[in-house]
Write an enzyme that holds these catalytic residues in place. Structure first.
Site: not given
Length: 278
Positions: A138, A151
């Site tokens: 990501s 995260y």
């Protein structure tokens, strides 16, 4: 030539689903896996080439299940050319007040789940003398924002693991790529996310505000999942595959901002940096 066999985790929704759909129309054999396979069956029933599709139930935290799935594919198709480690989700919370159980659960999927898959797929690819590992990271594996610290931690960890892996297996015929998407139109920030339900007002203007903004953006993200799928497919076709690739203009812009700021810090503090040498 035999068709490439793609093994995709987290294929029930989002980017995994888009990738499976694309691959099924581009002369590939596809292993589509997820914890719940009903969603995969629903969107794949219309494809004419059902002989090129295997749908398997798979929880990436279950090593026995992983081993069984890989054995099933090898028995059927004899090789696995591409593994796409896409399974994952987000837990949104400030760092303080985060629920440890939720953070650990996310690590089990986002980080250790990838390690579990690698433990079984790397011996297969080593024996084949070829293979391509694609780890879906990501922008959040390169740059952190308030509200998503844990995260980010899972994706930062995945980035480090993948960089080391690439150096370790490149001489064995195995190629490794990190894909770093920005915001794509999926349910990542919606149904798939776990949000701390006791967000503390102390962080109203930072973590809480960022979480709210991402939830509002859900369903309106700038990235097109089908174009993501096309890009991943084309990356695999390259003779020299990149170690990392940013996908989405927002990912490119925000990643460059991060590294521009880092370089400024490095240069501005150069005298401190070299002052610690003998």
């Amino acid at each position: 030539m035999s068709k490439d066999v793609w093994f995709v985790t987290g294929a029930s929704t989002g980017l995994g689903r888009a990738l499976v759909q694309y691959l099924l129309t581009h002369n590939c054999k596809v292993v589509a896996t997820a914890r719940r396979t009903d969603d995969i069956k629903k969107y794949t029933t219309s494809y004419s080439n059902q002989n090129d599709l295997i749908i398997l139930e798979l929880n990436v935290t279950d090593k026995n299940q992983i081993e069984d799935c890989i054995k099933r594919v090898l028995k059927e198709w004899h090789h696995i050319d591409v593994i796409v480690n896409n399974a994952g989700y987000g837990y949104f919370s400030s760092v303080e007040f985060a629920e440890e159980k939720e953070a650990r659960n996310m690590f089990e999927v986002n980080f250790w789940g990838v390690k579990n898959i690698l433990d079984f797929i790397l011996p297969v690819m080593r024996k084949q003398g070829q293979g391509h590992v694609i780890n879906i990271s990501s922008l959040g594996g390169l740059r952190a924002f308030s509200g998503f610290g844990f995260y980010h931690a899972t994706k930062f960890a995945l980035e480090g693991l993948t960089e080391s892996l690439q150096q370790e297996v490149s001489s064995l015929g195995i190629e490794v790529t990190l894909v770093e998407p920005g915001d794509f139109k999926t349910d990542f920030a919606g149904r798939s996310a776990v949000v701390n339900q006791t967000l503390n007002k102390i962080y109203h203007n930072t973590a809480n505000n960022n979480i709210s903004k991402l939830q509002i953006l859900s369903g309106h993200q700038p990235g097109d999942p089908l174009k993501f799928a096309r890009a991943v497919y084309k990356i695999h076709q390259l003779d020299k595959k990149p170690t990392r690739i940013l996908l989405g203009s927002d990912s490119y812009t925000k990643a460059k901002e991060k590294y521009k700021n880092m370089l400024e810090d490095f240069e501005n503090n150069y005298n401190f940096t070299i002052s610690t040498d003998f």
